[in-house]
Design a protein around this motif. Structure first.
Motif, short mmCIF file in Angstrom:
data_model
loop_
_atom_site.label_atom_id
_atom_site.label_comp_id
_atom_site.label_asym_id
_atom_site.label_seq_id
_atom_site.Cartn_x
_atom_site.Cartn_y
_atom_site.Cartn_z
N VAL A 97 -8.98 1.71 -21.95
CA VAL A 97 -7.87 2.67 -22.01
C VAL A 97 -7.42 3.05 -20.60
N GLN A 98 -8.38 3.32 -19.73
CA GLN A 98 -8.04 3.70 -18.36
C GLN A 98 -7.27 2.60 -17.64
N LYS A 99 -7.77 1.39 -17.71
CA LYS A 99 -7.14 0.29 -16.98
C LYS A 99 -5.79 -0.10 -17.58
N LEU A 100 -5.67 -0.08 -18.88
CA LEU A 100 -4.39 -0.39 -19.50
C LEU A 100 -3.34 0.64 -19.10
N THR A 101 -3.75 1.90 -18.99
CA THR A 101 -2.83 2.94 -18.54
C THR A 101 -2.38 2.68 -17.10
N GLU A 102 -3.33 2.37 -16.23
CA GLU A 102 -2.99 2.12 -14.83
C GLU A 102 -2.05 0.92 -14.69
N LEU A 103 -2.20 -0.06 -15.56
CA LEU A 103 -1.38 -1.27 -15.47
C LEU A 103 0.01 -1.09 -16.06
N GLY A 104 0.22 -0.03 -16.85
CA GLY A 104 1.55 0.25 -17.35
C GLY A 104 1.78 -0.04 -18.82
N VAL A 105 0.71 -0.28 -19.60
CA VAL A 105 0.86 -0.52 -21.03
C VAL A 105 1.39 0.74 -21.71
N ASP A 106 2.32 0.58 -22.63
CA ASP A 106 2.97 1.71 -23.30
C ASP A 106 2.30 2.09 -24.61
N ARG A 107 1.76 1.11 -25.33
CA ARG A 107 1.05 1.35 -26.59
C ARG A 107 -0.34 0.75 -26.49
N ILE A 108 -1.35 1.58 -26.70
CA ILE A 108 -2.74 1.14 -26.69
C ILE A 108 -3.25 1.28 -28.12
N VAL A 109 -3.66 0.15 -28.70
CA VAL A 109 -3.90 0.07 -30.14
C VAL A 109 -5.36 -0.33 -30.41
N PRO A 110 -6.28 0.63 -30.52
CA PRO A 110 -7.67 0.30 -30.85
C PRO A 110 -7.83 0.04 -32.35
N PHE A 111 -8.72 -0.89 -32.68
CA PHE A 111 -8.91 -1.20 -34.10
C PHE A 111 -10.33 -1.69 -34.35
N VAL A 112 -10.69 -1.76 -35.60
CA VAL A 112 -11.97 -2.31 -36.03
C VAL A 112 -11.70 -3.62 -36.74
N ALA A 113 -12.27 -4.71 -36.22
CA ALA A 113 -12.11 -6.03 -36.82
C ALA A 113 -13.31 -6.32 -37.73
N ALA A 114 -13.23 -7.41 -38.47
CA ALA A 114 -14.30 -7.74 -39.42
C ALA A 114 -15.64 -7.93 -38.72
N ARG A 115 -15.64 -8.48 -37.51
CA ARG A 115 -16.88 -8.74 -36.80
C ARG A 115 -17.17 -7.70 -35.71
N SER A 116 -16.49 -6.56 -35.76
CA SER A 116 -16.77 -5.49 -34.79
C SER A 116 -18.16 -4.92 -35.02
N VAL A 117 -18.86 -4.66 -33.94
CA VAL A 117 -20.17 -4.02 -34.03
C VAL A 117 -19.99 -2.51 -34.22
N VAL A 118 -19.00 -1.94 -33.55
CA VAL A 118 -18.77 -0.50 -33.58
C VAL A 118 -18.03 -0.13 -34.86
N ARG A 119 -18.59 0.84 -35.60
CA ARG A 119 -17.94 1.37 -36.80
C ARG A 119 -18.23 2.86 -36.86
N TRP A 120 -17.19 3.66 -36.72
CA TRP A 120 -17.34 5.11 -36.67
C TRP A 120 -16.81 5.76 -37.93
N ASP A 121 -17.36 6.94 -38.23
CA ASP A 121 -16.77 7.73 -39.31
C ASP A 121 -15.53 8.45 -38.77
N GLY A 122 -14.83 9.16 -39.67
CA GLY A 122 -13.58 9.80 -39.28
C GLY A 122 -13.74 10.83 -38.19
N VAL A 123 -14.85 11.58 -38.22
CA VAL A 123 -15.06 12.63 -37.22
C VAL A 123 -15.28 12.02 -35.84
N LYS A 124 -16.13 10.99 -35.79
CA LYS A 124 -16.40 10.37 -34.49
C LYS A 124 -15.17 9.65 -33.96
#
Length: 239
Positions: A97-124
């Motif tokens: 997020v930090q580096k994309l902001t510095e580079l000038g990205v306008d939309r930063i879109v985080p997501f969970v893919a089928a093989r993602s290790v990270v899976r958070w509940d709504g609160v986290k």
């Protein structure tokens, strides 16, 4: 295609700080502390303030801020640049997020893919989003951007709006000049269903990159192309 996003003022203008209202600027407590205790500003030192939506003005520090010039409004850069990335363990997503902001990205879109290790509940997920938006705000001030990027909530890959998106893979074609939304998968790779959902596949370079490196590389290519710092017209290589 427009040129690069202008910075607020220049190197002689001192630090850049975000405020809610540039017409009547007031410093947040944390920002005042940073200016006084970390940057060691003294009364009369120059700085600029901005609202993160294209408006800024020159000021001087006086314990708060004292405007010394009028408000300048700058249009948002075009085309809109977007990078999506599968969320990562530890602080790696924060770095993206930090580096994309510095580079000038306008939309930063985080997501969970089928093989993602990270899976958070709504609160986290909500806490992470709040933290990433703070990181983006701090990065905007550090690099003197005039427009805050939109950091979107974490969604499942299948819930994303994939219009205009291209998928980054280890093998693919060159990124075309009209493609401005790049998706970076998890380190476990994309599934067949995911690659089928986004049939346009591009390669970012000759080597296998870590996920965070690929996201930053995609942002660097998109930003350099928009600003005119890549040679040639038409298609450009992502490598």
């Amino acid at each position: 295609m427009s040129g690069p996003e202008p910075a607020a003022g220049d190197a002689r203008s001192g630090p850049h700080v975000l405020v809610s209202d540039v017409d009547a600027p007031v410093l947040a407590g944390d920002d005042r502390h940073h200016l006084e205790r970390v940057l060691r500003l003294r009364p009369g030192d120059p700085l600029t303030v901005g609202d993160g939506a294209g408006r800024w003005r020159p000021c001087r520090f006086s314990g708060g801020v004292e405007p010394v010039g009028g408000v300048v409004a700058v249009a948002a850069p075009r085309p809109v640049l977007a990078v999506g990335f599968a969320v990562l363990k530890g602080g790696r997503s924060e770095t993206v997020v930090q580096k994309l902001t510095e580079l000038g990205v306008d939309r930063i879109v985080p997501f969970v893919a089928a093989r993602s290790v990270v899976r958070w509940d709504g609160v986290k997920s909500a806490r992470r989003l709040q933290r990433w938006r703070r990181v983006a705000r701090e990065a905007v001030m550090q690099c003197r951007r005039l427009w805050l990027p939109e950091v979107e909530p974490v969604r499942d890959f299948g819930a994303l709006d994939l219009g205009g998106a291209v998928l980054a893979l280890s093998a693919g074609r060159r990124l075309r000049a009209d493609e401005n939304f790049v998706l970076i998968g998890p380190e476990g790779g994309w599934t067949e269903a995911e690659t089928a959902a986004v049939p346009r596949h591009v390669v970012l370079g000759p080597h296998i990159m870590r996920a965070e490196t690929a996201a930053i590389a995609a942002a660097a290519v998109l930003a350099a192309r928009r600003s005119g710092h890549l040679p040639g017209a038409g298609t450009v290589s992502g490598g």
